[in-house]
Motif scaffolding. Structure first.
Motif, PDB file in Angstrom:
ATOM      1  N   VAL A  61    -123.273  -7.133  34.641  1.00 10.79           N
ATOM      2  CA  VAL A  61    -124.248  -6.829  35.685  1.00 10.79           C
ATOM      3  C   VAL A  61    -124.001  -7.799  36.826  1.00 10.79           C
ATOM      4  O   VAL A  61    -123.855  -9.005  36.609  1.00 10.79           O
ATOM      5  CB  VAL A  61    -125.697  -6.985  35.161  1.00 10.79           C
ATOM      6  CG1 VAL A  61    -126.698  -6.770  36.280  1.00 10.79           C
ATOM      7  CG2 VAL A  61    -125.958  -6.025  34.023  1.00 10.79           C
ATOM      8  N   ILE A  62    -123.948  -7.265  38.031  1.00 16.51           N
ATOM      9  CA  ILE A  62    -123.712  -8.078  39.219  1.00 16.51           C
ATOM     10  C   ILE A  62    -124.882  -7.855  40.173  1.00 16.51           C
ATOM     11  O   ILE A  62    -125.146  -6.718  40.578  1.00 16.51           O
ATOM     12  CB  ILE A  62    -122.381  -7.690  39.905  1.00 16.51           C
ATOM     13  CG1 ILE A  62    -121.225  -7.824  38.921  1.00 16.51           C
ATOM     14  CG2 ILE A  62    -122.163  -8.525  41.166  1.00 16.51           C
ATOM     15  CD1 ILE A  62    -119.982  -7.081  39.326  1.00 16.51           C
TER      16      ILE A  62
ATOM     17  N   GLU B 101    -118.090   0.440  48.317  1.00 21.21           N
ATOM     18  CA  GLU B 101    -116.784  -0.062  48.752  1.00 21.21           C
ATOM     19  C   GLU B 101    -116.435  -1.363  48.023  1.00 21.21           C
ATOM     20  O   GLU B 101    -115.291  -1.570  47.612  1.00 21.21           O
ATOM     21  CB  GLU B 101    -116.782  -0.274  50.264  1.00 21.21           C
ATOM     22  CG  GLU B 101    -115.421  -0.624  50.817  1.00 21.21           C
ATOM     23  CD  GLU B 101    -115.403  -0.708  52.340  1.00 21.21           C
ATOM     24  OE1 GLU B 101    -114.320  -1.059  52.865  1.00 21.21           O
ATOM     25  OE2 GLU B 101    -116.430  -0.452  52.989  1.00 21.21           O
ATOM     26  N   MET B 102    -117.431  -2.241  47.834  1.00 21.03           N
ATOM     27  CA  MET B 102    -117.201  -3.477  47.087  1.00 21.03           C
ATOM     28  C   MET B 102    -116.747  -3.174  45.662  1.00 21.03           C
ATOM     29  O   MET B 102    -115.834  -3.823  45.139  1.00 21.03           O
ATOM     30  CB  MET B 102    -118.481  -4.314  47.028  1.00 21.03           C
ATOM     31  CG  MET B 102    -118.936  -4.891  48.329  1.00 21.03           C
ATOM     32  SD  MET B 102    -120.511  -5.743  48.087  1.00 21.03           S
ATOM     33  CE  MET B 102    -121.121  -5.783  49.747  1.00 21.03           C
TER      34      MET B 102
ATOM     35  N   LEU C 143    -113.189  -4.401  44.453  1.00 25.77           N
ATOM     36  CA  LEU C 143    -113.189  -5.669  43.740  1.00 25.77           C
ATOM     37  C   LEU C 143    -114.014  -5.693  42.453  1.00 25.77           C
ATOM     38  O   LEU C 143    -113.543  -6.168  41.429  1.00 25.77           O
ATOM     39  CB  LEU C 143    -113.703  -6.786  44.668  1.00 25.77           C
ATOM     40  CG  LEU C 143    -113.840  -8.172  44.033  1.00 25.77           C
ATOM     41  CD1 LEU C 143    -112.459  -8.739  43.703  1.00 25.77           C
ATOM     42  CD2 LEU C 143    -114.610  -9.103  44.939  1.00 25.77           C
ATOM     43  N   LEU C 144    -115.225  -5.214  42.498  1.00 28.95           N
ATOM     44  CA  LEU C 144    -116.154  -5.452  41.402  1.00 28.95           C
ATOM     45  C   LEU C 144    -115.858  -4.667  40.136  1.00 28.95           C
ATOM     46  O   LEU C 144    -116.229  -5.098  39.042  1.00 28.95           O
ATOM     47  CB  LEU C 144    -117.594  -5.167  41.868  1.00 28.95           C
ATOM     48  CG  LEU C 144    -118.067  -5.999  43.060  1.00 28.95           C
ATOM     49  CD1 LEU C 144    -119.488  -5.610  43.440  1.00 28.95           C
ATOM     50  CD2 LEU C 144    -117.970  -7.486  42.761  1.00 28.95           C
TER      51      LEU C 144
ATOM     52  N   TYR D 106    -119.149   2.444  37.187  1.00 28.45           N
ATOM     53  CA  TYR D 106    -120.215   1.592  37.684  1.00 28.45           C
ATOM     54  C   TYR D 106    -121.378   2.434  38.184  1.00 28.45           C
ATOM     55  O   TYR D 106    -121.213   3.593  38.546  1.00 28.45           O
ATOM     56  CB  TYR D 106    -119.714   0.661  38.794  1.00 28.45           C
ATOM     57  CG  TYR D 106    -119.182   1.376  40.015  1.00 28.45           C
ATOM     58  CD1 TYR D 106    -120.026   1.727  41.054  1.00 28.45           C
ATOM     59  CD2 TYR D 106    -117.840   1.700  40.124  1.00 28.45           C
ATOM     60  CE1 TYR D 106    -119.537   2.397  42.170  1.00 28.45           C
ATOM     61  CE2 TYR D 106    -117.335   2.350  41.239  1.00 28.45           C
ATOM     62  CZ  TYR D 106    -118.204   2.698  42.259  1.00 28.45           C
ATOM     63  OH  TYR D 106    -117.716   3.359  43.359  1.00 28.45           O
ATOM     64  N   THR D 107    -122.555   1.827  38.152  1.00 28.38           N
ATOM     65  CA  THR D 107    -123.747   2.418  38.759  1.00 28.38           C
ATOM     66  C   THR D 107    -124.363   1.374  39.676  1.00 28.38           C
ATOM     67  O   THR D 107    -124.229   0.175  39.447  1.00 28.38           O
ATOM     68  CB  THR D 107    -124.775   2.866  37.714  1.00 28.38           C
ATOM     69  OG1 THR D 107    -125.149   1.755  36.915  1.00 28.38           O
ATOM     70  CG2 THR D 107    -124.226   3.972  36.822  1.00 28.38           C
ATOM     71  N   ILE D 108    -125.025   1.851  40.698  1.00 32.18           N
ATOM     72  CA  ILE D 108    -125.628   0.981  41.707  1.00 32.18           C
ATOM     73  C   ILE D 108    -127.119   1.244  41.761  1.00 32.18           C
ATOM     74  O   ILE D 108    -127.541   2.406  41.854  1.00 32.18           O
ATOM     75  CB  ILE D 108    -124.993   1.223  43.091  1.00 32.18           C
ATOM     76  CG1 ILE D 108    -123.495   0.946  43.072  1.00 32.18           C
ATOM     77  CG2 ILE D 108    -125.702   0.397  44.158  1.00 32.18           C
ATOM     78  CD1 ILE D 108    -122.753   1.419  44.304  1.00 32.18           C
ATOM     79  N   GLU D 109    -127.904   0.183  41.725  1.00 30.14           N
ATOM     80  CA  GLU D 109    -129.353   0.266  41.928  1.00 30.14           C
ATOM     81  C   GLU D 109    -129.695  -0.541  43.167  1.00 30.14           C
ATOM     82  O   GLU D 109    -129.244  -1.682  43.304  1.00 30.14           O
ATOM     83  CB  GLU D 109    -130.123  -0.344  40.746  1.00 30.14           C
ATOM     84  CG  GLU D 109    -129.892   0.310  39.415  1.00 30.14           C
ATOM     85  CD  GLU D 109    -130.558  -0.460  38.287  1.00 30.14           C
ATOM     86  OE1 GLU D 109    -131.401  -1.354  38.569  1.00 30.14           O
ATOM     87  OE2 GLU D 109    -130.237  -0.177  37.139  1.00 30.14           O
TER      88      GLU D 109
END
Length: 79
Positions: A41-42, A60-61, A65-66, A74-77
């Motif tokens: 988790v980032i 884009e990150m 990279l991530l 990946y999922t983004i919140e």
């Protein structure tokens, strides 16, 4: 704005760390665990206030990279 990125190995990709955790849990008496997938988790603090722009930037990150998008998803919140 805050963003949280969850990165996990894709289904079908071997997860040796997850398997090591599963084995260790069994050694500790937790026999009911048949599988473990480990990820990361980032948390990001962003100066962007527009949610659409923030999501585009974090995407884009992740792509650059991530996350290793060949083997990870990946999922983004946003919050």
């Amino acid at each position: 704005m805050k963003a949280r990125v969850h990165v996990m190995l894709k289904n079908g990709v071997l997860d040796p760390q997850g398997e090591a955790v599963r084995h260790a849990l069994g050694s500790l008496g937790f026999d009911g665990v048949s599988g473990v997938r480990q990820g990361k988790v980032i948390d990001l603090d962003l100066t962007e206030t527009d949610a659409d722009k923030a999501r585009a930037s974090v995407t884009e990150m992740c792509e650059k990279l991530l996350a290793n998008t060949v083997i990870e998803s990946y999922t983004i919140e946003l919050g």
